[in-house]
Design an enzyme around this catalytic site. Structure first.
Site, PDB file in Angstrom:
ATOM      1  N   GLU A  78     -24.042  -8.326 -10.176  1.00  0.00           N
ATOM      2  CA  GLU A  78     -23.809  -7.797 -11.834  1.00  0.00           C
ATOM      3  C   GLU A  78     -24.231  -6.599 -11.501  1.00  0.00           C
ATOM      4  O   GLU A  78     -25.412  -6.215 -11.126  1.00  0.00           O
ATOM      5  CB  GLU A  78     -24.231  -8.746 -12.404  1.00  0.00           C
ATOM      6  CG  GLU A  78     -25.088  -8.209 -14.081  1.00  0.00           C
ATOM      7  CD  GLU A  78     -25.762  -8.475 -15.433  1.00  0.00           C
ATOM      8  OE1 GLU A  78     -25.695  -7.988 -16.306  1.00  0.00           O
ATOM      9  OE2 GLU A  78     -25.904 -10.083 -14.715  1.00  0.00           O
ATOM     10  N   PRO A  87     -15.721  -2.628 -21.690  1.00  0.00           N
ATOM     11  CA  PRO A  87     -15.527  -1.656 -22.482  1.00  0.00           C
ATOM     12  C   PRO A  87     -16.505  -0.371 -22.567  1.00  0.00           C
ATOM     13  O   PRO A  87     -17.590  -0.337 -22.263  1.00  0.00           O
ATOM     14  CB  PRO A  87     -15.707  -2.272 -23.437  1.00  0.00           C
ATOM     15  CG  PRO A  87     -16.739  -3.760 -23.606  1.00  0.00           C
ATOM     16  CD  PRO A  87     -16.812  -4.177 -22.426  1.00  0.00           C
ATOM     17  N   ASP A 126     -18.399 -18.407 -18.897  1.00  0.00           N
ATOM     18  CA  ASP A 126     -17.633 -18.963 -18.399  1.00  0.00           C
ATOM     19  C   ASP A 126     -16.217 -19.292 -16.705  1.00  0.00           C
ATOM     20  O   ASP A 126     -15.845 -20.093 -15.856  1.00  0.00           O
ATOM     21  CB  ASP A 126     -16.710 -20.266 -19.638  1.00  0.00           C
ATOM     22  CG  ASP A 126     -17.537 -20.833 -20.164  1.00  0.00           C
ATOM     23  OD1 ASP A 126     -19.352 -21.044 -19.669  1.00  0.00           O
ATOM     24  OD2 ASP A 126     -17.537 -21.077 -21.531  1.00  0.00           O
ATOM     25  N   HIS A 176     -23.921  -9.114 -22.772  1.00  0.00           N
ATOM     26  CA  HIS A 176     -24.623  -9.231 -23.605  1.00  0.00           C
ATOM     27  C   HIS A 176     -24.566 -10.808 -24.265  1.00  0.00           C
ATOM     28  O   HIS A 176     -25.235 -11.231 -25.725  1.00  0.00           O
ATOM     29  CB  HIS A 176     -25.558  -8.692 -24.357  1.00  0.00           C
ATOM     30  CG  HIS A 176     -25.868  -7.198 -23.352  1.00  0.00           C
ATOM     31  ND1 HIS A 176     -26.914  -7.261 -22.827  1.00  0.00           N
ATOM     32  CD2 HIS A 176     -24.837  -5.788 -23.477  1.00  0.00           C
ATOM     33  CE1 HIS A 176     -26.679  -6.095 -22.520  1.00  0.00           C
ATOM     34  NE2 HIS A 176     -26.065  -5.165 -22.599  1.00  0.00           N
ATOM     35  N   ILE A 181     -25.537   0.744 -14.823  1.00  0.00           N
ATOM     36  CA  ILE A 181     -25.155   1.803 -14.799  1.00  0.00           C
ATOM     37  C   ILE A 181     -26.976   2.467 -15.121  1.00  0.00           C
ATOM     38  O   ILE A 181     -27.634   2.983 -14.477  1.00  0.00           O
ATOM     39  CB  ILE A 181     -24.556   2.897 -15.332  1.00  0.00           C
ATOM     40  CG1 ILE A 181     -22.982   2.485 -14.345  1.00  0.00           C
ATOM     41  CG2 ILE A 181     -24.368   4.576 -15.024  1.00  0.00           C
ATOM     42  CD1 ILE A 181     -22.442   3.352 -14.875  1.00  0.00           C
ATOM     43  N   SER A 182     -27.098   2.367 -16.422  1.00  0.00           N
ATOM     44  CA  SER A 182     -28.098   2.310 -16.310  1.00  0.00           C
ATOM     45  C   SER A 182     -29.542   1.209 -16.878  1.00  0.00           C
ATOM     46  O   SER A 182     -28.729   0.018 -16.475  1.00  0.00           O
ATOM     47  CB  SER A 182     -28.383   2.497 -18.172  1.00  0.00           C
ATOM     48  OG  SER A 182     -27.460   1.442 -19.487  1.00  0.00           O
ATOM     49  N   ARG A 234     -29.860  -5.557 -24.754  1.00  0.00           N
ATOM     50  CA  ARG A 234     -29.666  -5.270 -23.768  1.00  0.00           C
ATOM     51  C   ARG A 234     -30.758  -5.862 -22.759  1.00  0.00           C
ATOM     52  O   ARG A 234     -29.920  -5.689 -21.343  1.00  0.00           O
ATOM     53  CB  ARG A 234     -29.874  -3.865 -23.646  1.00  0.00           C
ATOM     54  CG  ARG A 234     -28.166  -3.204 -24.499  1.00  0.00           C
ATOM     55  CD  ARG A 234     -28.463  -1.889 -24.114  1.00  0.00           C
ATOM     56  NE  ARG A 234     -27.592  -0.790 -25.222  1.00  0.00           N
ATOM     57  CZ  ARG A 234     -26.552  -0.582 -25.469  1.00  0.00           C
ATOM     58  NH1 ARG A 234     -25.661  -1.100 -24.337  1.00  0.00           N
ATOM     59  NH2 ARG A 234     -25.751  -0.044 -25.973  1.00  0.00           N
TER      60      ARG A 234
END
Length: 145
Positions: A99, A11, A88, A81, A102-103, A112
């Protein structure tokens, strides 16, 4: 075996380059796709980029990756998170998973700091901007070669 790496985005990543540039920078999702392709193609791989704001669509894309991809690079956004469903689904994928954030999520709000996806990922990159995607793509190519 497929030679395609799926780059999955959750998202709000469709707003990359427009949303909170002080945190996420000015690069776009198109820039992400370009730099991942630049890493993959010389190594004999291709990339397929997907973004959705809907958890179920991300789960469906992971299911498609079971037949279509050799690796997954994923930035699940806020679902990182919260989503056991995405974890799953990733657990049903047999290839490597990386994984990306960006931040640096560890310098941000405490909620987070936990990632369900990290439980499945071979590697985690956070705080490298969109370059983290390129690094994850390069690593996926290396692991698969």
């Amino acid at each position: 075996m497929s030679k395609t790496i799926h780059i999955l985005n959750g998202p709000n990543l469709n707003l990359l380059g427009k949303r909170q540039p002080e945190i996420y920078g000015s690069d776009t999702l198109g820039d992400v796709e370009r730099i991942c392709r630049e890493e993959a193609q010389p190594r004999g791989f291709d990339v397929a980029l997907f973004q959705s704001n809907f958890e179920g669509e991300i789960v469906e894309q992971i299911h498609h990756a079971r037949d279509e991809a050799c690796a997954i690079v994923i930035n699940a956004g806020a679902y990182t998170h919260t989503s056991v469903a995405i974890l799953d689904a990733l657990n049903t994928f047999e290839g490597p998973v990386f994984e990306v954030h960006i931040s640096n999520v560890h310098k941000r709000e405490s909620f987070r700091h936990h990632s369900y996806i990290s439980q499945r990922a071979e590697g985690v990159l956070a705080g490298f901007g969109i370059e983290g995607y390129a690094l994850a793509t390069r690593r996926a190519c290396s692991v698969l070669s």
